[in-house]
Design a protein around this motif. Structure first.
Motif, PDB file in Angstrom:
ATOM      1  N   ALA A 380     -16.324 -44.993 -21.090  1.00 38.34           N
ATOM      2  CA  ALA A 380     -15.210 -44.235 -20.502  1.00 38.34           C
ATOM      3  C   ALA A 380     -14.628 -44.989 -19.316  1.00 38.34           C
ATOM      4  O   ALA A 380     -13.410 -45.031 -19.115  1.00 38.34           O
ATOM      5  CB  ALA A 380     -15.690 -42.854 -20.074  1.00 38.34           C
ATOM      6  N   LEU A 381     -15.518 -45.615 -18.502  1.00 35.46           N
ATOM      7  CA  LEU A 381     -15.053 -46.362 -17.330  1.00 35.46           C
ATOM      8  C   LEU A 381     -14.187 -47.538 -17.760  1.00 35.46           C
ATOM      9  O   LEU A 381     -13.165 -47.840 -17.140  1.00 35.46           O
ATOM     10  CB  LEU A 381     -16.280 -46.856 -16.556  1.00 35.46           C
ATOM     11  CG  LEU A 381     -16.062 -47.773 -15.368  1.00 35.46           C
ATOM     12  CD1 LEU A 381     -15.188 -47.115 -14.346  1.00 35.46           C
ATOM     13  CD2 LEU A 381     -17.389 -48.124 -14.758  1.00 35.46           C
ATOM     14  N   MET A 382     -14.588 -48.214 -18.850  1.00 33.52           N
ATOM     15  CA  MET A 382     -13.825 -49.380 -19.289  1.00 33.52           C
ATOM     16  C   MET A 382     -12.482 -48.990 -19.873  1.00 33.52           C
ATOM     17  O   MET A 382     -11.636 -49.837 -20.063  1.00 33.52           O
ATOM     18  CB  MET A 382     -14.619 -50.141 -20.349  1.00 33.52           C
ATOM     19  CG  MET A 382     -15.754 -50.940 -19.791  1.00 33.52           C
ATOM     20  SD  MET A 382     -16.286 -52.165 -20.943  1.00 33.52           S
ATOM     21  CE  MET A 382     -17.386 -51.221 -21.933  1.00 33.52           C
ATOM     22  N   GLY A 383     -12.297 -47.719 -20.198  1.00 30.69           N
ATOM     23  CA  GLY A 383     -11.029 -47.304 -20.780  1.00 30.69           C
ATOM     24  C   GLY A 383     -11.025 -47.414 -22.287  1.00 30.69           C
ATOM     25  O   GLY A 383      -9.993 -47.744 -22.880  1.00 30.69           O
ATOM     26  N   THR A 384     -12.173 -47.144 -22.910  1.00 29.44           N
ATOM     27  CA  THR A 384     -12.244 -47.165 -24.367  1.00 29.44           C
ATOM     28  C   THR A 384     -11.277 -46.130 -24.926  1.00 29.44           C
ATOM     29  O   THR A 384     -11.211 -45.012 -24.419  1.00 29.44           O
ATOM     30  CB  THR A 384     -13.675 -46.801 -24.808  1.00 29.44           C
ATOM     31  OG1 THR A 384     -14.574 -47.586 -24.046  1.00 29.44           O
ATOM     32  CG2 THR A 384     -13.888 -47.079 -26.271  1.00 29.44           C
ATOM     33  N   PRO A 385     -10.516 -46.513 -25.957  1.00 31.73           N
ATOM     34  CA  PRO A 385      -9.512 -45.571 -26.468  1.00 31.73           C
ATOM     35  C   PRO A 385     -10.085 -44.214 -26.798  1.00 31.73           C
ATOM     36  O   PRO A 385     -11.125 -44.098 -27.419  1.00 31.73           O
ATOM     37  CB  PRO A 385      -8.998 -46.270 -27.723  1.00 31.73           C
ATOM     38  CG  PRO A 385      -9.172 -47.688 -27.437  1.00 31.73           C
ATOM     39  CD  PRO A 385     -10.384 -47.825 -26.580  1.00 31.73           C
ATOM     40  N   PHE A 386      -9.409 -43.190 -26.299  1.00 31.94           N
ATOM     41  CA  PHE A 386      -9.635 -41.776 -26.592  1.00 31.94           C
ATOM     42  C   PHE A 386     -10.856 -41.184 -25.921  1.00 31.94           C
ATOM     43  O   PHE A 386     -11.132 -40.008 -26.115  1.00 31.94           O
ATOM     44  CB  PHE A 386      -9.659 -41.506 -28.105  1.00 31.94           C
ATOM     45  CG  PHE A 386      -8.477 -42.094 -28.786  1.00 31.94           C
ATOM     46  CD1 PHE A 386      -8.603 -43.069 -29.734  1.00 31.94           C
ATOM     47  CD2 PHE A 386      -7.195 -41.703 -28.398  1.00 31.94           C
ATOM     48  CE1 PHE A 386      -7.480 -43.631 -30.327  1.00 31.94           C
ATOM     49  CE2 PHE A 386      -6.071 -42.262 -28.979  1.00 31.94           C
ATOM     50  CZ  PHE A 386      -6.219 -43.233 -29.951  1.00 31.94           C
ATOM     51  N   LEU A 387     -11.587 -41.931 -25.091  1.00 31.08           N
ATOM     52  CA  LEU A 387     -12.513 -41.271 -24.171  1.00 31.08           C
ATOM     53  C   LEU A 387     -11.723 -40.876 -22.932  1.00 31.08           C
ATOM     54  O   LEU A 387     -10.538 -41.125 -22.853  1.00 31.08           O
ATOM     55  CB  LEU A 387     -13.664 -42.207 -23.811  1.00 31.08           C
ATOM     56  CG  LEU A 387     -14.643 -42.517 -24.940  1.00 31.08           C
ATOM     57  CD1 LEU A 387     -15.744 -43.397 -24.415  1.00 31.08           C
ATOM     58  CD2 LEU A 387     -15.223 -41.245 -25.490  1.00 31.08           C
ATOM     59  N   ALA A 388     -12.422 -40.278 -21.946  1.00 30.79           N
ATOM     60  CA  ALA A 388     -11.677 -39.690 -20.824  1.00 30.79           C
ATOM     61  C   ALA A 388     -10.912 -40.728 -20.033  1.00 30.79           C
ATOM     62  O   ALA A 388      -9.762 -40.512 -19.663  1.00 30.79           O
ATOM     63  CB  ALA A 388     -12.633 -38.948 -19.913  1.00 30.79           C
ATOM     64  N   GLY A 461     -18.023 -33.813 -20.931  1.00 28.64           N
ATOM     65  CA  GLY A 461     -16.814 -33.849 -20.116  1.00 28.64           C
ATOM     66  C   GLY A 461     -16.145 -35.202 -20.148  1.00 28.64           C
ATOM     67  O   GLY A 461     -14.925 -35.303 -20.237  1.00 28.64           O
ATOM     68  N   SER A 462     -16.971 -36.290 -20.101  1.00 27.92           N
ATOM     69  CA  SER A 462     -16.382 -37.633 -20.117  1.00 27.92           C
ATOM     70  C   SER A 462     -15.628 -37.889 -21.402  1.00 27.92           C
ATOM     71  O   SER A 462     -14.691 -38.661 -21.435  1.00 27.92           O
ATOM     72  CB  SER A 462     -17.454 -38.716 -19.997  1.00 27.92           C
ATOM     73  OG  SER A 462     -18.204 -38.548 -18.880  1.00 27.92           O
ATOM     74  N   ILE A 463     -16.084 -37.269 -22.492  1.00 25.21           N
ATOM     75  CA  ILE A 463     -15.408 -37.514 -23.766  1.00 25.21           C
ATOM     76  C   ILE A 463     -14.168 -36.651 -23.879  1.00 25.21           C
ATOM     77  O   ILE A 463     -13.101 -37.111 -24.277  1.00 25.21           O
ATOM     78  CB  ILE A 463     -16.366 -37.232 -24.936  1.00 25.21           C
ATOM     79  CG1 ILE A 463     -17.579 -38.149 -24.850  1.00 25.21           C
ATOM     80  CG2 ILE A 463     -15.677 -37.420 -26.261  1.00 25.21           C
ATOM     81  CD1 ILE A 463     -18.640 -37.816 -25.854  1.00 25.21           C
ATOM     82  N   MET A 464     -14.296 -35.363 -23.486  1.00 23.60           N
ATOM     83  CA  MET A 464     -13.226 -34.417 -23.789  1.00 23.60           C
ATOM     84  C   MET A 464     -12.192 -34.272 -22.698  1.00 23.60           C
ATOM     85  O   MET A 464     -11.076 -33.849 -22.949  1.00 23.60           O
ATOM     86  CB  MET A 464     -13.829 -33.028 -24.064  1.00 23.60           C
ATOM     87  CG  MET A 464     -14.847 -32.995 -25.152  1.00 23.60           C
ATOM     88  SD  MET A 464     -14.114 -33.450 -26.713  1.00 23.60           S
ATOM     89  CE  MET A 464     -12.962 -32.139 -26.910  1.00 23.60           C
ATOM     90  N   ALA A 465     -12.559 -34.584 -21.432  1.00 24.31           N
ATOM     91  CA  ALA A 465     -11.707 -34.162 -20.307  1.00 24.31           C
ATOM     92  C   ALA A 465     -10.310 -34.756 -20.373  1.00 24.31           C
ATOM     93  O   ALA A 465      -9.323 -34.061 -20.124  1.00 24.31           O
ATOM     94  CB  ALA A 465     -12.358 -34.550 -18.983  1.00 24.31           C
ATOM     95  N   GLY A 466     -10.246 -36.042 -20.731  1.00 26.33           N
ATOM     96  CA  GLY A 466      -8.930 -36.671 -20.751  1.00 26.33           C
ATOM     97  C   GLY A 466      -8.002 -35.980 -21.725  1.00 26.33           C
ATOM     98  O   GLY A 466      -6.867 -35.610 -21.407  1.00 26.33           O
ATOM     99  N   LEU A 467      -8.535 -35.755 -22.948  1.00 28.69           N
ATOM    100  CA  LEU A 467      -7.717 -35.120 -23.981  1.00 28.69           C
ATOM    101  C   LEU A 467      -7.289 -33.724 -23.565  1.00 28.69           C
ATOM    102  O   LEU A 467      -6.123 -33.343 -23.684  1.00 28.69           O
ATOM    103  CB  LEU A 467      -8.538 -35.060 -25.275  1.00 28.69           C
ATOM    104  CG  LEU A 467      -7.843 -34.439 -26.471  1.00 28.69           C
ATOM    105  CD1 LEU A 467      -6.638 -35.265 -26.839  1.00 28.69           C
ATOM    106  CD2 LEU A 467      -8.790 -34.370 -27.647  1.00 28.69           C
ATOM    107  N   LEU A 468      -8.259 -32.954 -23.012  1.00 26.25           N
ATOM    108  CA  LEU A 468      -7.947 -31.565 -22.671  1.00 26.25           C
ATOM    109  C   LEU A 468      -6.885 -31.488 -21.583  1.00 26.25           C
ATOM    110  O   LEU A 468      -5.918 -30.732 -21.685  1.00 26.25           O
ATOM    111  CB  LEU A 468      -9.221 -30.848 -22.201  1.00 26.25           C
ATOM    112  CG  LEU A 468     -10.206 -30.487 -23.303  1.00 26.25           C
ATOM    113  CD1 LEU A 468     -11.461 -29.900 -22.704  1.00 26.25           C
ATOM    114  CD2 LEU A 468      -9.585 -29.503 -24.273  1.00 26.25           C
TER     115      LEU A 468
END
Lengths: 604, 157
Positions: A380-388, A461-468
């Motif tokens: 998520a920190l690296m900015g992997t596509p579609f993680l937060a 949260g790290s996976i979903m937060a960005g999308l939500l």
């Protein structure tokens, strides 16, 4: 149902729930507070704060409450005014969620601590100050929260007060924050004298805002959010316990500076010079921190520099005049950074206090949950596509590439993005993979709900937060819609380049092809030489000169030169010249007597 | 009770006997004892110890006072409060001072110069001058309808 009433009530109720464990023991006969009690309180407050957030996401409703004024001057109003807008209503649930997870984790991490209830109460007081800062509508209430988080940071970093390094680190944090406080007090003074208000709504001018208050605000943000120049306190703050690092120095306190700039962004958006200054300062901070993180060996220091780098990125976003995007990055960053710190805390405790990544390895098999969540956080920190992290970080890089800005700032930020991937992968490779380098008998056990539940919750949260967040909050400024493919994939390309660099460096380290110490590795591992140069020079000069001026010079001048010795010297000069006249010859005395009588007769 | 007069610091020692007595008073050897120069700043016979902070003293030795890394009776530095473990650290750095200073100033100046260059040559999306229709809005801008409008193009094909 009356939405305004529900909104205001639920926000105030959240604050009241948080205040309960502090106030109730003062009112009741036998004060009983326990870590479980406090964790439950914060969980309740989190669930209550979901109500206003849902209300905002559904209807876009905001509100400002203005109550009781502090009447100490006729013309100047300082009410307690609370602003429930997008920023505070989104920040409350996120901060409370992260704090709840951290408190649950701390009940395991600090289990052997004799004063554990006091620790939890300190964390709660910090949270109250932070939420006050967030919900404040005027700079006075914000300043109360600002100072509150500063003091609690001092108390919590120096929690193990028998340790001299912890005390030094706490002192460092307070001094650097104080320098930032000069800035915010300067802007408050300017605002009070020019616009006669401290309310954020009334500070907006249609003409260009003068530089002075903006410089003050930028200095305040640089101090609190560890930008280059006022950054050394953040890595030093890792002397505190890991829950403190997770709460204060990753998700909440250090974003207070950026939050101040977000709140006052109408003032900033007028003045292009100030925005460029934010941009340059932010890009320098992000690259410097990423450079320092590459050669660190302490797992907490790597994550601390990663925080510092992301704060620089947030400052860059402010410089691009995109406060909402900066806030999005604050929100998503809170999740994965707190999780990274909690995972590192679990690793440290399970290795019986070992923090050096050169002495870890192969933990993927021994601590599966922790290391899997560590991997998710790093991705998520690296900015992997579609993680937060992707939703905020990629948008920031895209906006940078498509706007009119300083070229060097752009290049530095892109370089920092690839360095982020480098040090993240280095940490992952050294901690989780390959053969183990730790002591053979370690109390390794992560089979405890108090560890796995918070970490997995934050991983979710790290996976979903960005999308939500991006699905439900409409952006106030149009994001760039069309751009060339290279620009669109710039962030992911730099990340992949960083990964390749990390793999190459790891290969070189295994085959020992490069010398151990070069100029660049020295610069990076000694943190740019900033700490020894500035700390030793300034404190030595200040303390030496203070001692010399205060005791020696002042004593010498007032008690000796101005008093007895000075007068004695003057007398000595006069007597030395007049002693030559004491010759003892009667003729000389008679002639001088006659001369003086003659002069008196002539004059009169 | 207070210390007796012969244990307190006194005036600057002028004779070798006074120096020996002062060195004995401060628990130092006569060869090590070096008072501050007598220039009127009020140091008296207090010894001038090397300006080394407590960071440089052995952390693993069993000192009488572990936090101050100090043994009972050991003479304290005049500026001891500057050299405690929370303040100035004079321990030798891994990289020499002049190298650190030079590299840091090189880094800082490079950054500032490059930021200046970045301001002079900023980065932006490629743009061209705006092209209005109807011959650059000739009639709307008050051109003569009878005359032939000049052809204005801001592009090249």
């Amino acid at each position: 149902m009356e939405t305004a009433l529900l909104l205001n009530t639920s926000m105030i109720l959240t604050l009241t729930i948080i205040l309960t464990p502090i106030l109730l023991p003062l009112l009741l006969k036998n004060p009983q507070n326990s870590p479980a009690n406090l964790t439950r309180t914060v969980k309740t407050a989190f669930l209550t704060s979901l109500v206003p957030m849902t209300l905002f996401m559904h209807s876009g409703m905001e509100s400002i409450i203005s109550t009781w004024e502090w009447k100490f001057i006729m013309n100047f109003k300082i009410p307690i005014s609370l602003k429930m807008d997008q920023y505070s209503m989104m920040f409350f649930p996120i901060a409370l969620f992260v704090t709840w997870s951290i408190l649950q984790f701390a009940s395991w991490y600090m289990a052997s601590e004799p004063y554990i209830t006091k620790f939890f109460q300190y964390l709660l007081m910090f949270l109250i100050a932070m939420l006050t800062l967030t919900i404040a509508n005027n700079l006075f209430l914000l300043f109360i929260g600002w100072e509150g988080v500063g003091i609690m940071s001092f108390l919590l970093i120096g929690w193990w007060q028998g340790r001299a390094e912890a005390n030094t680190a706490a002192l460092q944090a307070v001094l650097y924050n104080r320098i930032g406080d000069i800035g915010i007090i300067l802007s408050m003074a300017w605002l009070a004298s020019s616009t006669n208000t401290w309310e954020v709504q009334q500070t907006f001018t249609s003409t260009q805002t003068p530089m002075l208050p903006l410089l003050g605000l930028i200095l305040a943000a640089a101090g609190k959010s560890a930008q280059f120049g006022l950054h050394p306190w953040l890595p030093a703050a890792m002397e505190g316990p890991t829950p403190v690092s997770a709460l204060l120095h990753s998700s909440t306190m250090v974003v207070a500076g950026i939050f101040l700039l977000i709140r006052t962004h109408p003032m900033l958006s007028n003045n292009q010079t100030a925005l460029t200054m934010c941009l340059c300062l932010g890009s320098l901070s992000t690259l410097f921190a990423a450079t320092c993180a590459i050669t660190q060996n302490d797992i907490k220091k790597i994550i601390a520099f990663s925080t510092s780098s992301q704060l620089g990125l947030m400052m860059v976003t402010i410089g691009l005049n995109l406060p909402q995007l900066a806030f999005l990055h604050i929100s998503t960053h809170a999740f994965f950074k707190a999780m990274l710190f909690l995972c590192s805390g679990s690793i440290i405790h399970n290795l019986n206090g070992e923090q050096d990544i050169r002495k870890m390895g192969g933990l993927q098999k021994m601590l599966p949950t922790t290391t899997s969540c560590l991997t998710i956080g790093n991705l998520a920190l690296m900015g992997t596509p579609f993680l937060a992290g992707f939703y905020s970080k990629d948008l920031i890089i895209e906006s940078m590439n498509t706007s009119y800005l300083n070229t060097w700032a752009l290049l530095l930020t892109l370089l920092a993005t690839s360095f982020t991937a480098t040090y993240t992968l280095r940490m992952t490779l050294l901690v989780q993979t390959n053969f183990t380098r730790m002591a053979t008998a370690t109390p390794m056990n992560e089979n405890n709900k108090a560890i796995t539940n918070p970490i997995t919750r934050l991983a979710l949260g790290s996976i979903m937060a960005g999308l939500l967040i991006t699905s439900f909050i409409t952006p106030t400024k149009t994001p760039p819609m069309t751009m060339p493919t290279l620009t669109k994939t710039a962030a992911i390309t730099m990340t992949i380049l960083g990964i390749i660099l990390a793999l190459e460096l790891s290969n070189m380290a295994h085959t020992l092809t490069q010398p151990k110490q070069t100029t660049f590795t020295n610069f990076s591992s000694l943190l740019g030489f900033f700490n020894p140069l500035l700390h030793r020079l300034t404190s030595t000069n200040l303390l030496n000169n203070g001692q010399k001026i205060a005791s020696h010079l002042i004593d010498l001048s007032w008690y000796k030169k101005m008093g007895p010795e000075g007068i004695a010297n003057l007398q000595l000069m006069a007597t030395k010249t007049s002693t030559t006249l004491h010759s003892g010859l009667i003729k000389a005395y008679l002639s001088s007597f006659a001369l003086s009588i003659l002069i008196i007769l002539l004059v009169y | 009770s207070e210390m007796s007069k012969d244990l307190m610091p006194g005036p600057y020692p002028r004779t070798p006997e006074e120096r020996a007595a002062a060195a004995k008073k401060y628990n130092m050897r006569v060869e090590d004892y070096q008072p501050y120069p007598d220039d009127g700043f009020g140091y008296g016979d207090y010894p001038m110890l090397p300006n080394k902070s407590l960071h440089e003293r052995d952390p693993w030795y069993q000192w009488d006072q572990p936090d101050m890394r100090h043994n009972w009776g050991q003479p304290m530095h005049w500026d001891f409060d500057m050299y405690i473990r929370n303040r100035v650290d004079t321990s030798p750095t891994p990289v020499p001072w002049h190298t650190m200073r030079k590299h840091f100033l090189v880094f800082l100046s490079t950054m500032l110069i490059m930021f200046g260059l970045g301001e002079i040559y900023p980065s932006y999306r490629p743009v061209g001058p705006k092209q209005y229709p109807f011959n650059d809005l000739y009639l709307e801008k008050g051109g003569d309808p009878n005359k032939e409008p000049p052809v204005v193009t801001h592009y090249e094909i």
